[in-house]
Design an enzyme around this catalytic site. Structure first.
Site, PDB file in Angstrom:
ATOM      1  N   ASN A 178      63.836 116.483 -52.577  1.00  0.00           N
ATOM      2  CA  ASN A 178      63.967 116.062 -50.668  1.00  0.00           C
ATOM      3  C   ASN A 178      65.187 115.179 -50.488  1.00  0.00           C
ATOM      4  O   ASN A 178      63.859 114.166 -50.834  1.00  0.00           O
ATOM      5  CB  ASN A 178      62.807 116.487 -50.177  1.00  0.00           C
ATOM      6  CG  ASN A 178      63.047 115.845 -48.735  1.00  0.00           C
ATOM      7  OD1 ASN A 178      64.703 115.712 -47.979  1.00  0.00           O
ATOM      8  ND2 ASN A 178      61.714 115.900 -47.404  1.00  0.00           N
ATOM      9  N   LYS A 222      67.026 113.825 -47.819  1.00  0.00           N
ATOM     10  CA  LYS A 222      66.084 112.974 -46.823  1.00  0.00           C
ATOM     11  C   LYS A 222      67.464 112.852 -46.263  1.00  0.00           C
ATOM     12  O   LYS A 222      68.623 113.431 -46.525  1.00  0.00           O
ATOM     13  CB  LYS A 222      65.349 111.974 -47.260  1.00  0.00           C
ATOM     14  CG  LYS A 222      63.684 112.828 -47.099  1.00  0.00           C
ATOM     15  CD  LYS A 222      62.469 111.861 -46.940  1.00  0.00           C
ATOM     16  CE  LYS A 222      61.752 111.729 -47.634  1.00  0.00           C
ATOM     17  NZ  LYS A 222      60.865 111.577 -47.445  1.00  0.00           N
ATOM     18  N   HIS A 272      58.258 119.224 -42.162  1.00  0.00           N
ATOM     19  CA  HIS A 272      57.495 118.435 -42.584  1.00  0.00           C
ATOM     20  C   HIS A 272      57.111 117.230 -41.666  1.00  0.00           C
ATOM     21  O   HIS A 272      57.859 117.357 -40.410  1.00  0.00           O
ATOM     22  CB  HIS A 272      59.389 117.292 -43.417  1.00  0.00           C
ATOM     23  CG  HIS A 272      58.970 116.274 -44.193  1.00  0.00           C
ATOM     24  ND1 HIS A 272      58.902 115.301 -43.876  1.00  0.00           N
ATOM     25  CD2 HIS A 272      59.613 116.495 -45.443  1.00  0.00           C
ATOM     26  CE1 HIS A 272      58.969 114.287 -44.835  1.00  0.00           C
ATOM     27  NE2 HIS A 272      58.919 115.321 -46.068  1.00  0.00           N
ATOM     28  N   GLU A 291      57.689 114.477 -41.084  1.00  0.00           N
ATOM     29  CA  GLU A 291      59.248 113.351 -40.274  1.00  0.00           C
ATOM     30  C   GLU A 291      59.629 114.242 -38.735  1.00  0.00           C
ATOM     31  O   GLU A 291      60.320 113.444 -38.130  1.00  0.00           O
ATOM     32  CB  GLU A 291      60.118 112.773 -41.531  1.00  0.00           C
ATOM     33  CG  GLU A 291      59.368 111.554 -42.650  1.00  0.00           C
ATOM     34  CD  GLU A 291      59.862 111.754 -43.722  1.00  0.00           C
ATOM     35  OE1 GLU A 291      61.170 112.071 -44.267  1.00  0.00           O
ATOM     36  OE2 GLU A 291      60.089 110.565 -44.383  1.00  0.00           O
ATOM     37  N   GLU A 328      51.831 118.008 -47.480  1.00  0.00           N
ATOM     38  CA  GLU A 328      52.137 117.318 -47.732  1.00  0.00           C
ATOM     39  C   GLU A 328      51.521 115.467 -47.331  1.00  0.00           C
ATOM     40  O   GLU A 328      51.868 115.777 -45.934  1.00  0.00           O
ATOM     41  CB  GLU A 328      53.087 116.877 -47.523  1.00  0.00           C
ATOM     42  CG  GLU A 328      54.374 117.799 -48.578  1.00  0.00           C
ATOM     43  CD  GLU A 328      55.560 116.964 -48.375  1.00  0.00           C
ATOM     44  OE1 GLU A 328      56.448 116.765 -49.220  1.00  0.00           O
ATOM     45  OE2 GLU A 328      56.483 116.562 -47.262  1.00  0.00           O
ATOM     46  N   GLY A 378      55.554 108.800 -49.363  1.00  0.00           N
ATOM     47  CA  GLY A 378      56.465 108.004 -49.587  1.00  0.00           C
ATOM     48  C   GLY A 378      55.762 106.134 -49.431  1.00  0.00           C
ATOM     49  O   GLY A 378      56.396 105.192 -49.765  1.00  0.00           O
ATOM     50  N   SER A 437      54.820 110.674 -53.022  1.00  0.00           N
ATOM     51  CA  SER A 437      54.802 109.774 -53.813  1.00  0.00           C
ATOM     52  C   SER A 437      55.027 110.510 -55.543  1.00  0.00           C
ATOM     53  O   SER A 437      53.640 109.716 -56.151  1.00  0.00           O
ATOM     54  CB  SER A 437      53.940 109.261 -54.292  1.00  0.00           C
ATOM     55  OG  SER A 437      54.069 108.365 -52.825  1.00  0.00           O
TER      56      SER A 437
HETATM   57  P1  PGA Z   1      57.768 110.843 -51.052  1.00  0.00           P
HETATM   58  O1  PGA Z   1      58.413 112.362 -49.829  1.00  0.00           O
HETATM   59  O2  PGA Z   1      58.162 111.658 -53.215  1.00  0.00           O
HETATM   60  O3  PGA Z   1      59.114 109.908 -51.218  1.00  0.00           O
HETATM   61  O4  PGA Z   1      57.103 110.685 -51.393  1.00  0.00           O
HETATM   62  C1  PGA Z   1      57.801 113.634 -50.522  1.00  0.00           C
HETATM   63  C2  PGA Z   1      58.451 114.313 -49.061  1.00  0.00           C
HETATM   64  O5  PGA Z   1      59.367 113.915 -48.347  1.00  0.00           O
HETATM   65  O6  PGA Z   1      58.483 115.102 -49.215  1.00  0.00           O
END
Ligand code: PGA
Length: 260
Positions: free
Chosen positions: A12, A14, A111, A113, A180, A186, A219
């Site tokens: 992803n 983003k 997601h 976010e 997730e 993150g 992560s």
């Molecule tokens: P990350 O993000 O691997 O940076 O923790 C995962 C995601 O948001 O799908």
């Protein structure tokens, strides 16, 4: 229902990577793929090769769709959002019809976010899932709990409610679910592999299906991919930060190969 679990390693991106950065990524990433052998497999054998998905920003879809045509067949394109209408006055949104123009095969829906920053709810998530399926795009539905909810012992309850509310009327045959945990995204604070496995088992129970493809995200890195992929319930991963670096992402997609 005629579907089976599939290994999927999805990146992803983003809101990262301009044109020069995307090109530089591919120049380093593609030579590290061993997918050329995929060309010689029959359809059934190909189903057993993991799908590698690049979920790119909208501005990169055209470039990537043109480039990925020439790359191994198990490397496919994903998007990060889909609206439920085919067209209309929806500033800033994108439709399934538009994604179809670029041969987008997967789309991330729900997601955290988007839920936290852009008001996506289980109801809008459900509409986006329907739109994806009606355009023959496999949605990757993201679910996960906050740290506070986990500490209060509410993780399973939150997940059950997200799943039941967003999957009303949704065909489980063309769906991937990604667990997730929000506290792991993150932060570098990966969920313990056995705990992720336990939660995915809970998700299978809620969905009453042991054939649906389930991913873990939060992560994921080159140094924890092996342990995660060893877990029986984990079919694949959704990778944020580590998918931006071609060497890290290549190591993650090549988890099944011996380390150099
Ligand atoms: P990350 O993000 O691997 O940076 O923790 C995962 C995601 O948001 O799908």
């Amino acid at each position: 229902m005629n579907y089976t679990r599939k290994q999927i390693i999805a990146g992803n991106w983003k809101m990262y990577k301009n044109q020069a950065e995307a090109k530089a990524f591919l120049l380093k990433f593609l030579p590290q793929l061993h997918g050329d052998r995929v060309l010689w497999l029959d359809e059934q054998q190909r189903d057993r090769v993991p799908d590698i998905v690049l979920c790119a920003p909208f501005t990169k879809l055209q470039f990537l769709s043109e480039t990925l045509v020439l790359s191994p067949q198990n490397l496919v394109l994903g998007a990060q959002n889909i609206h439920w209408a085919d067209e209309g006055p929806f500033t800033g949104e994108i439709s399934g019809q538009m994604l179809n123009e670029y041969n987008v095969r997967y789309v991330i829906v729900g997601h955290s976010e988007r839920r936290l920053n852009f008001c996506d709810t289980d109801e809008t998530v459900c509409k986006r899932l329907q739109a994806a399926q009606s355009h023959n795009i496999t949605p990757i539905l993201c679910v996960g709990e906050t740290k506070l909810q986990r500490e209060a012992g509410l993780a399973e309850e939150v997940l059950t409610s997200q799943l039941t509310n967003s999957l009303k009327g949704i065909d489980l045959g063309n769906l991937v679910v990604a667990y997730e945990p929000i506290w792991a995204i993150g932060t570098g604070d990966t969920c313990d592999a056995r705990e992720a496995n336990r939660i995915l088992k809970h998700i299978r129970t809620v969905l009453q299906s042991d054939r649906i493809t389930l991913l873990y995200g939060g992560s994921v890195k080159p140094d924890n991919i092996d342990e995660l992929m060893e877990q029986p319930e984990i079919d694949g991963v959704l990778v944020g930060g580590a998918s931006l670096d071609p060497d890290s992402f290549a190591r993650i997609v090549n988890f099944h190969l011996p380390r150099p």
